[in-house]
Design an enzyme around this catalytic site. Structure first.
Site, PDB file in Angstrom:
ATOM      1  N   TYR A  99       5.098   9.045 -11.098  1.00 20.19           N
ATOM      2  CA  TYR A  99       4.006   8.311 -10.452  1.00 20.19           C
ATOM      3  C   TYR A  99       3.293   7.417 -11.464  1.00 20.19           C
ATOM      4  CZ  TYR A  99      -0.334   7.576  -7.800  1.00 20.19           C
ATOM      5  OH  TYR A  99      -1.406   7.020  -7.145  1.00 20.19           O
ATOM      6  N   ASN A 119       0.808  -1.213   0.000  1.00 16.97           N
ATOM      7  CA  ASN A 119       0.000   0.000   0.000  1.00 16.97           C
ATOM      8  C   ASN A 119       0.848   1.272   0.000  1.00 16.97           C
ATOM      9  OD1 ASN A 119      -2.787   1.345   0.708  1.00 16.97           O
ATOM     10  ND2 ASN A 119      -1.376   2.097   2.265  1.00 16.97           N
TER      11      ASN A 119
END
Length: 242
Positions: free
Chosen positions: A151, A87
């Site tokens: 990202y 995560n």
């Protein structure tokens, strides 16, 4: 019987936000959880709040040595590892030309290398048990373009890595899937630099998602409810990509 009774889960980036909500949901479903995070203060506070079924370990996901320590600590405490939720991640709104090498390497180290190291670290314990579920948190930026070059690149990588690992680990009954959230109501959403109303205007459901709505998908993938689901993307985006 609860959905995660007798299951042991590791959740990275578990000190707050989405990871902390996932940990709380897993515990409610019967699991014992090891949460990890670079932020030791927040991690200890979250573990204390969640009670004796939650343990915190400080952890740099880009460190191979830290991963070995997290896995060994989990095995020493619980004797098994059933679920890994990768995560932890960072998000910076920078175009390709705005992205310097330092930012690129940091983003790759956390968002991509961290997932690689995590999957590799838990694989022996899961193979020994001949079962396991790995849930890698990607993004809708891993399905389309985004004005956040590093990202976007790493989240596409997580998608591909999940598929490759699913094929490799399938014979050992280890499932690997990726989750692709859209606009989630967390502080990270404000890092876009775009007013929330403009982001919401792109969502057919007309709102951002609550963190719990992503966590429920992660719970599904961690549990035996998804026992024949592996190698796939699970999109939680209110139909942005429909």
């Amino acid at each position: 019987m609860n959905r995660l009774d007798n299951k042991i889960a590791i959740i990275t980036g578990g000190a707050n936000g989405q990871g902390a909500v996932e940990a709380e949901l897993f515990i409610e479903a019967g699991a014992k959880v090891v949460i990890t995070d670079i932020n030791s203060t927040a991690g200890e506070e979250t573990a204390a709040r969640l009670g004796d079924k939650c343990t915190f370990v400080q952890h740099d996901v880009s460190s191979e040595e830290d991963w070995a320590r997290v896995v060994q600590t989990t095995l020493d405490l619980h004797g098994q590892i059933d679920v890994l939720v990768n995560n932890a991640g960072i998000f910076k709104v920078l175009t390709l030309e705005e992205t310097d090498l330092k930012v690129w390497e940091q983003t790759v180290a956390i968002n991509q290398t961290g997932v690689f190291l995590g999957m590799r670290a838990v694989a022996p314990a899961m193979k020994q048990k001949k079962s396991g579920s790995i849930v890698n948190i990607s993004s809708i930026a891993g399905l389309t373009s985004a004005k956040a070059h590093a990202y976007c690149a790493t989240k596409w990588a997580v998608r591909g890595m999940s598929k490759a690992a699913a094929v490799e680990f399938g014979p050992s009954n280890i499932r690997v899937n990726s989750v692709h959230p859209g606009f989630i109501d967390t502080p990270m959403l404000d890092a876009h630099g775009v007013p929330r109303e403009q982001l919401v205007a792109k969502v057919p459901l007309g709102r951002t998602a609550e963190v719990i709505e992503v966590a429920r998908v992660v719970l599904f993938l961690a549990s035996e409810d998804s026992s024949y689901c592996t190698g796939h993307e699970f999109v939680v985006d209110g139909a942005i990509k429909a």
